[in-house]
Scaffold this active site. Structure first.
Site, PDB file in Angstrom:
ATOM      1  N   GLY A 169       6.672   2.961 -11.627  1.00 51.31           N
ATOM      2  CA  GLY A 169       5.853   3.849 -10.796  1.00 51.31           C
ATOM      3  C   GLY A 169       4.434   4.037 -11.274  1.00 51.31           C
ATOM      4  O   GLY A 169       3.671   4.803 -10.670  1.00 51.31           O
ATOM      5  N   CYS A 179       1.131 -10.052  17.335  1.00 54.42           N
ATOM      6  CA  CYS A 179       0.948  -9.269  18.563  1.00 54.42           C
ATOM      7  C   CYS A 179       1.393  -7.823  18.385  1.00 54.42           C
ATOM      8  O   CYS A 179       2.347  -7.357  19.001  1.00 54.42           O
ATOM      9  CB  CYS A 179       1.730  -9.915  19.702  1.00 54.42           C
ATOM     10  N   GLU A 180       0.731  -7.123  17.466  1.00 61.16           N
ATOM     11  CA  GLU A 180       0.992  -5.709  17.201  1.00 61.16           C
ATOM     12  C   GLU A 180      -0.347  -5.062  16.890  1.00 61.16           C
ATOM     13  O   GLU A 180      -1.104  -5.618  16.076  1.00 61.16           O
ATOM     14  CB  GLU A 180       1.853  -5.537  15.932  1.00 61.16           C
ATOM     15  N   GLU A 183      10.482   0.342 -16.463  1.00 56.16           N
ATOM     16  CA  GLU A 183      10.650  -0.669 -15.407  1.00 56.16           C
ATOM     17  C   GLU A 183       9.367  -0.831 -14.600  1.00 56.16           C
ATOM     18  O   GLU A 183       9.349  -0.580 -13.389  1.00 56.16           O
ATOM     19  CB  GLU A 183      11.771  -0.232 -14.452  1.00 56.16           C
ATOM     20  N   PRO A 184       8.270  -1.221 -15.224  1.00 55.51           N
ATOM     21  CA  PRO A 184       7.040  -1.352 -14.450  1.00 55.51           C
ATOM     22  C   PRO A 184       7.089  -2.556 -13.512  1.00 55.51           C
ATOM     23  O   PRO A 184       7.677  -3.583 -13.843  1.00 55.51           O
ATOM     24  CB  PRO A 184       5.966  -1.549 -15.518  1.00 55.51           C
ATOM     25  N   GLY A 185       6.495  -2.404 -12.377  1.00 51.47           N
ATOM     26  CA  GLY A 185       6.335  -3.499 -11.435  1.00 51.47           C
ATOM     27  C   GLY A 185       4.847  -3.634 -11.165  1.00 51.47           C
ATOM     28  O   GLY A 185       4.131  -4.409 -11.813  1.00 51.47           O
ATOM     29  N   ARG A 186       4.371  -2.775 -10.257  1.00 50.14           N
ATOM     30  CA  ARG A 186       2.978  -2.834  -9.803  1.00 50.14           C
ATOM     31  C   ARG A 186       1.960  -2.872 -10.950  1.00 50.14           C
ATOM     32  O   ARG A 186       0.980  -3.621 -10.885  1.00 50.14           O
ATOM     33  CB  ARG A 186       2.727  -1.584  -8.952  1.00 50.14           C
ATOM     34  N   ARG A 213       1.748  -3.909   3.545  1.00 52.73           N
ATOM     35  CA  ARG A 213       1.411  -2.566   3.051  1.00 52.73           C
ATOM     36  C   ARG A 213       0.405  -1.804   3.917  1.00 52.73           C
ATOM     37  O   ARG A 213       0.598  -0.620   4.174  1.00 52.73           O
ATOM     38  CB  ARG A 213       0.931  -2.625   1.593  1.00 52.73           C
TER      39      ARG A 213
END
Ligand code: LLP
Length: 423
Positions: free
Chosen positions: A244, A347-348, A278-281, A317
């Protein structure tokens, strides 16, 4: 407009480079949209994090969900990281790189029987249970296959991580973990089960947290709780802080690993536990960019639009969290600045990479770099509109490697077929 540069992605003679490679070279060779990662970034960030905590007994388990490219996982693994996997698919990837199951954690609020069984068969380091029902299931499966399950229990410390509501996980209203108020009873109950050895306590309060206070508050709460659980006779060998740790996308001023360590180490000292992270980002996000080419520019009376070939299918994101990813031309020009929405071909109306951006005027064929895409970029991509997912290139100083090519149209079909007898 503002250009963001770093040691890993910087301009030389107006050209954006990843380490020693002009990104334009990569776009020419592999086409766009294209993910480009800096190996040095991954290595430096991992080292920064682990060095900050060098005075405590700790292990980092890279959160593979942030970037599950085999080579990225392997890079961290080779640096000494374990791997935090959240599904059978991520477990498969961890095994594919040759990871020792004793360096794998299995996470997830809704693990299936198959996932639990596979984890037990492999003797992975531990399974993190998120409810008493899950603990009973783990005990049952372990009994059936004659294994002793090593289990940590995820506790929800009920703190506000002050981040986007979709990526907050440690509030009482969130689905994750067991409530702190029930923790002592649940740990005591689990330690009575025959096929389980409770080895740890776990938390993860959310993602992209840029302030230290929520971590301090949660770690203090969990430490007090751990002491009480230990007093009941349960052996807690490790304390898992989760991930986090926030990063800079725009003008955030996140804490450094050293600042986090200074705040947390004195609290950890109260326990005789190995600390897990548990780092990710933190160790991936700013190590990657998404390159995309301008297809068209247009304006109506109200707005300018830059239509690029990258879409929400490549980087979700912005569409789902309104997340900001800085976008800048890969080649600086002396054109005037305009304000424009940078939008994709899907197409959004929600298919945009950036809204109301001040950016140098651009034209068809120009190359744009979308920054901070090393985490939750490729892993959240999809085949919507039957679009092929982008290749991923890792740059290592003046070398670069295709770790994954662009999908083919055949990949999109997999084993889908016109079925005889149906028509
Ligand atoms: N550990 C657990 C149990 C997690 O659930 C997560 C992320 C992590 C570690 C790693 O968190 P990190 O250090 O990367 O913040 N898709 C969202 C982020 C979802 C995070 C889910 N869990 C986004 O794009 O912002």
């Amino acid at each position: 407009m503002d250009y963001i540069e770093s040691e890993y992605f910087s301009y030389k003679d107006n050209q954006l480079y990843c380490e020693s490679i002009p990104v334009k070279t990569l776009a020419r060779e592999f086409g766009t949209p294209l993910y480009v990662y800096s190996k040095k970034f991954f290595r430096d960030k991992f080292t920064e994090f682990t060095n900050a905590f060098s005075t405590v007994n700790h292990t980092i388990f890279f959160a593979a969900k942030s970037n599950f490219n085999l080579n990225v996982i392997k890079l961290f693994y080779d640096l000494g990281s374990g791997i935090d996997v959240n599904s059978m698919g991520e477990l498969y990837r961890a095994l594919k790189i040759g990871a020792d199951p004793k360096r794998i954690l299995l996470t997830g609020v809704g693990k299936t029987k198959e996932e639990i069984k596979r984890g037990l068969e492999l003797d992975i380091l531990l399974i993190k249970a998120e409810s008493i029902e899950e603990v009973y299931l783990i005990d049952k499966i372990a009994g059936e296959i004659g294994k002793k399950a090593h289990v940590a229990i995820r506790v929800n410390p009920d703190v506000d991580p002050q981040t986007h509501p979709y990526i907050s996980t440690g509030l009482a209203e969130n689905k994750f973990g067991i409530p702190a108020s029930q923790a002592i009873d649940i740990f005591a109950e689990c330690s009575k089960l025959t096929n389980i050895e409770v080895t740890g306590i776990d938390m993860h309060i959310g993602s992209q947290i840029t302030m230290i206070d929520p971590f301090v508050e949660a770690v203090v709460k969990m430490t007090e709780l751990t002491k009480k659980i230990i007093a009941k006779g349960v052996k807690i060998k490790h304390f898992d802080v989760g991930g986090g740790f926030g990063i800079r996308y725009k003008d955030e001023k996140p804490f450094t690993a050293d600042e986090l360590a200074s705040a947390l180490i004195p609290i950890f000292m109260q326990l005789d536990c190995e600390i897990f992270f548990e780092p990710g980002r933190f160790i991936t996000a700013n190590g990657g960019i998404l390159l995309t080419e301008v297809l068209y520019t247009k304006s109506n009376n109200e707005k300018n639009f830059v239509v690029v070939d990258g879409a929400m299918t490549d980087l979700l994101r912005p569409s789902i969290y309104g997340a900001y990813h800085h976008i800048q031309p890969a080649v600086k020009s002396d054109m005037n600045d305009i304000t424009a929405d940078i939008v994709g071909p899907v197409c959004e109306s929600g298919d945009f990479l950036g809204k109301e951006r001040l950016i140098t005027d651009t034209k068809s064929g120009d190359l744009m770099a979308v920054l901070s895409c090393g985490a939750y970029g490729m892993v959240m991509s999809s085949n919507y509109n039957s679009r092929r997912r982008a290749p991923e290139i890792i740059v290592d100083i003046e070398n670069y490697f295709t770790t994954r090519s662009r999908e083919t149209y055949e990949h999109l079909l997999y084993d889908e077929k016109i079925v005889d007898g149906l028509h």
